[in-house]
Design a protein around this motif. Structure first.
Motif, PDB file in Angstrom:
ATOM      1  N   THR A   1       0.840  -1.195   0.000  1.00  0.00           N
ATOM      2  CA  THR A   1       0.000   0.000   0.000  1.00  0.00           C
ATOM      3  C   THR A   1       0.879   1.249   0.000  1.00  0.00           C
ATOM      4  O   THR A   1       1.880   1.320   0.712  1.00  0.00           O
ATOM      5  CB  THR A   1      -0.909   0.008   1.248  1.00  0.00           C
TER       6      THR A   1
ATOM      7  N   SER B   1      -9.256  -3.856  -4.585  1.00  0.00           N
ATOM      8  CA  SER B   1      -9.285  -2.410  -4.450  1.00  0.00           C
ATOM      9  C   SER B   1      -7.895  -1.846  -4.745  1.00  0.00           C
ATOM     10  O   SER B   1      -6.890  -2.538  -4.594  1.00  0.00           O
ATOM     11  CB  SER B   1      -9.643  -2.008  -3.027  1.00  0.00           C
TER      12      SER B   1
ATOM     13  N   PRO C   1      -5.744   0.272  -2.863  1.00  0.00           N
ATOM     14  CA  PRO C   1      -5.864   0.640  -1.451  1.00  0.00           C
ATOM     15  C   PRO C   1      -5.446   2.081  -1.166  1.00  0.00           C
ATOM     16  O   PRO C   1      -4.490   2.597  -1.748  1.00  0.00           O
ATOM     17  CB  PRO C   1      -4.933  -0.351  -0.744  1.00  0.00           C
TER      18      PRO C   1
ATOM     19  N   TRP D   1      -0.905   6.878  -5.949  1.00  0.00           N
ATOM     20  CA  TRP D   1      -2.271   6.480  -6.319  1.00  0.00           C
ATOM     21  C   TRP D   1      -2.619   7.056  -7.689  1.00  0.00           C
ATOM     22  O   TRP D   1      -3.174   6.364  -8.545  1.00  0.00           O
ATOM     23  CB  TRP D   1      -3.238   6.983  -5.257  1.00  0.00           C
TER      24      TRP D   1
ATOM     25  N   TYR E   1     -12.624   1.411  -4.135  1.00  0.00           N
ATOM     26  CA  TYR E   1     -11.728   1.644  -3.003  1.00  0.00           C
ATOM     27  C   TYR E   1     -12.600   1.827  -1.768  1.00  0.00           C
ATOM     28  O   TYR E   1     -13.831   1.867  -1.850  1.00  0.00           O
ATOM     29  CB  TYR E   1     -10.865   2.894  -3.230  1.00  0.00           C
TER      30      TYR E   1
ATOM     31  N   CYS F   1     -16.593   4.421  -4.115  1.00  0.00           N
ATOM     32  CA  CYS F   1     -16.250   4.149  -2.726  1.00  0.00           C
ATOM     33  C   CYS F   1     -17.163   3.076  -2.145  1.00  0.00           C
ATOM     34  O   CYS F   1     -18.392   3.162  -2.228  1.00  0.00           O
ATOM     35  CB  CYS F   1     -16.365   5.434  -1.901  1.00  0.00           C
TER      36      CYS F   1
END
Length: 405
Positions: free
Chosen positions: A36, A70, A72, A91, A108, A238
């Motif tokens: 991540t 996802s 993350p 990201w 996400y 989301c």
């Protein structure tokens, strides 16, 4: 409605061939092995696309990686601490790389610390099937007696605290270890190496943030990434809190229709959207899923269709994963609302007129009971759910129904 299926990569016990036999049209996956906060490289994305496109025999599967679940969002981004700006940059670069690979939909979540929480990953039902379950009093036992969070007992009703006290006196060391493993399983990759001290550290890092602070940080995050997604014609969606109520003293900000409406209004771009998970949201009796679909529908980019059976009143209660047509959500009414939204999109000429969905979770039934798949993701249980959902879609879409929609 486009049929998709979640796949955890080559280590997933459910194969590409099994997905084909289930009748799916696209795959939902992620690069779970990439840490991540770091960039998903073009090379790693291409590798996963090739894995999805190739059957075990080496023949083409005809399947494509349609949706990321996802990408993350780091705890640093959620708290705006440490290297959070670097993580946002990573990201955004991942968005560029996914766009170059032809992937447009990114699921996400913004849940602090735990992505989802259950107290039992194999709760046995009367018919012999197993499913995941959240028992509020057992979770309170963990929070009050095992984790020992300061002030934890104040967060539960007196009868829940009393039940937790009784439960703890009956637990063996093996019971305690099993419960800890089940709860930390909601941390991706953490089930084997995440300790109680680690959890205490992460909880302490959120001290003082609160719902307003976490919501402001989500808005800041979306203010950065949603315009880029809009420019790239990508859709961010989301996922709701799971369960959709406060846990461990952590703030929860994506649990109700009003939560979503607030975030969609604050960052009013089509790229800023919703993963409508009927299981997560359905764990609260005050969430009307068909009405939510009608209200939020033009920004719903992805659907998780599953059902839960609530075991008590109020928004905070125990529940277990029900069969897709047997829980507290009226799945027929929800799918009818989805089809109404798709009809609106067709009339508007929207490119995304077909909303992707996957049969989320499933009970372990028949041979699933011996296969030890990822909790919630058995092959036969999900196949049964997908078949039931396809039946509803076919019936509601049939021209003889006339005005049914």
């Amino acid at each position: 409605m486009k049929r998709t299926w979640r796949w955890f990569g080559p280590k997933d016990s459910v194969s590409i061939d099994a997905m084909l036999q289930a009748g799916v049209q696209g795959v939902v996956s992620a690069l779970h092995h990439v840490p991540t906060g770091t960039v998903w490289s073009c090379e790693e994305i291409s590798r996963r696309k090739k894995e999805i496109a190739t059957r075990p025999s080496g023949e083409p599967s005809g399947l494509e990686w349609e949706i990321v679940e996802s990408l993350p969002v780091s705890e640093d981004i959620k708290r705006q601490t440490g290297a959070w700006r670097d993580h946002i940059a990573a990201w955004e670069q991942s968005l560029h790389n996914l766009h170059a690979a032809g992937i447009r939909v990114i699921c996400y979540n913004f849940m602090p610390v735990l992505d989802w929480t259950r107290t039992d990953l194999a709760y046995r039902l009367p018919g012999g099937a197993t499913c995941m379950r959240f028992d509020l009093s057992v979770f309170a036992t963990f929070d009050i007696h095992i984790l020992g969070r300061a002030g934890a007992s104040d967060d539960y009703a007196p009868q829940v605290v009393a039940a937790a006290n009784r439960h703890f006196t009956e637990m063996t060391d093996a019971d305690i270890q099993a419960l800890v493993r089940n709860i930390v399983f909601g941390l991706p990759g953490a089930a084997e190496n995440f300790s109680l001290e680690d959890l205490r550290y992460h909880l302490a890092a959120y001290d003082g943030l609160g719902e307003d602070g976490l919501r402001a940080n989500l808005i800041d995050f979306l203010t950065e990434v949603a315009p880029l997604a809009q420019q790239l014609d990508m859709r961010l969606c989301c996922h709701p809190d799971d369960p959709p109520t406060p846990l461990l003293g952590l703030p929860r900000i994506m649990s109700t229709q009003s939560d979503y409406t607030r975030i969609l209004d604050e960052v009013d771009l089509m790229s800023n959207g919703v993963t409508l998970c009927s299981g997560s949201l359905g764990a609260r009796p005050d969430n009307d899923l068909p009405a939510m679909m009608d209200h939020l529908g033009d920004r719903v980019h992805f659907l998780h269709l599953r059902n839960v059976k609530r075991e008590g009143p109020g928004p905070r209660c125990s529940f277990h994963e029900a069969a897709h047509l047997e829980g507290d959500t009226d799945m027929v009414a929800l799918i009818a609302a989805v089809l109404r939204q798709e009809a609106k999109r067709r009339a508007q000429g929207r490119e995304d007129m077909s909303i992707p969905f996957r049969p989320d979770h499933g009970q372990d039934i028949l041979d699933d009971l011996e296969r030890n798949a990822q909790p919630g993701y058995p092959s036969i249980g999900r196949l049964k759910g997908l078949a039931e959902l396809r039946g509803i879609i076919a019936a509601l879409s049939h021209p003889d129904l006339g005005t049914a929609l």
